[in-house]
Design an enzyme around this catalytic site. Structure first.
Site, PDB file in Angstrom:
ATOM      1  CG  ASP A  44      -1.931  -1.084   1.228  1.00 36.25           C
ATOM      2  OD1 ASP A  44      -2.390  -1.431   0.133  1.00 36.25           O
ATOM      3  OD2 ASP A  44      -2.276  -1.600   2.305  1.00 36.25           O
ATOM      4  CE1 TYR A  72       3.942  -6.633   4.573  1.00 38.88           C
ATOM      5  CE2 TYR A  72       3.334  -8.843   5.297  1.00 38.88           C
ATOM      6  CZ  TYR A  72       3.413  -7.889   4.305  1.00 38.88           C
ATOM      7  OH  TYR A  72       2.967  -8.180   3.034  1.00 38.88           O
ATOM      8  NE  ARG A 178      -5.326  -2.281   4.094  1.00 38.68           N
ATOM      9  CZ  ARG A 178      -5.385  -1.075   3.548  1.00 38.68           C
ATOM     10  NH1 ARG A 178      -6.426  -0.308   3.761  1.00 38.68           N
ATOM     11  NH2 ARG A 178      -4.425  -0.628   2.784  1.00 38.68           N
TER      12      ARG A 178
END
Length: 242
Positions: A44, A72, A178
């Site tokens: 993103d 991540y 997310r």
């Protein structure tokens, strides 16, 4: 100047914030004077870190490299739910954040480990009847989505400073961090959204000195520097143990 068809391989780019993965591909095409460049696994605009570019015949590896697990680091903020599940969206709901103990936060994270089903967000690139969900979301539309089977191989909570929580996660292909942040907020009863995300590893690829480049190097046309960091197809097969 004619296109250089002799370039084949993989280029790791440390993507900065406020740019799309497509932006990175576009500047790489200009810098290397090549059209045949793709990327493996969209990041993103808000996210930073590892974006794998496949170049020339390296594009044949795209599906293989995209199917590997990812790692991540991120930060979630408790108390606010947004329509995009990250800080770039509009706040839909605000709730007071209790003084959670580290143990309570750990318990919420533990609810999302191993194999489970995750509902893709409306701002994803998944297509419904040929139209990406994020295009429908921009028009204010919400459609029924199918939950996807995902896996969290490992997670670690690095800092709890309510309302913020820093974490590290190793997850399968197609995982939405997310949504992970959003779901943990729901589990804790106060809501949450993702405020920071960085991809630190993809499959066998990690950042080491000299093995990656930057958006600035590509944009400024520092071609020799970029080529010096590119991995050949032989290097890639050796790294993957092929």
């Amino acid at each position: 100047m004619k296109s250089d068809d002799s370039l084949n391989g993989v280029l790791l780019v440390d993507k900065g914030p406020d740019m799309t993965s497509h932006d990175v591909v576009a500047v790489a095409r200009r810098c290397l004077n090549m059209k045949k460049i793709g990327h493996c696994g969209t990041l993103d605009p808000m996210a930073t870190g590892m974006l794998i570019l496949v170049i020339g015949t390296g594009t044949k590896l795209s599906d293989l490299l995209m199917s590997e697990d990812k790692e991540y680091t991120g930060t979630l903020k408790l108390g606010q739910t947004t329509n995009t599940q990250d800080r770039e969206g509009e706040v839909l709901e605000e709730k007071p954040v209790p003084a959670f103990s580290d143990e309570e936060v750990k318990t919420a994270f533990k609810a999302f480990q191993g194999d489970f089903y995750q509902m893709p967000p409306m701002v994803s690139a998944i297509k419904i009847n040929g139209v990406p969900l994020h295009k429908l979301a921009r028009k204010g539309q919400e459609v029924v989505r199918e939950p996807r089977f995902v896996r969290v191989y490992a997670h670690e909570i690095n800092r709890v400073a309510v309302p913020e929580v820093d974490f590290r996660i190793v997850c399968s292909k197609g995982f939405y961090v997310r949504t992970y942040a959003h779901d943990i907020g729901q589990k804790l009863g106060c809501g949450a959204h993702l405020t920071d995300l960085r991809r630190t590893r993809s499959g066998h690829f990690t950042f080491k000195e000299g093995n990656h480049t930057t958006f600035d190097a590509l944009k400024q046309g520092r071609r020799d520097e970029v080529l010096a960091s590119m991995m050949s197809l032989y290097d890639v097969s050796k790294l993957r143990g092929a």
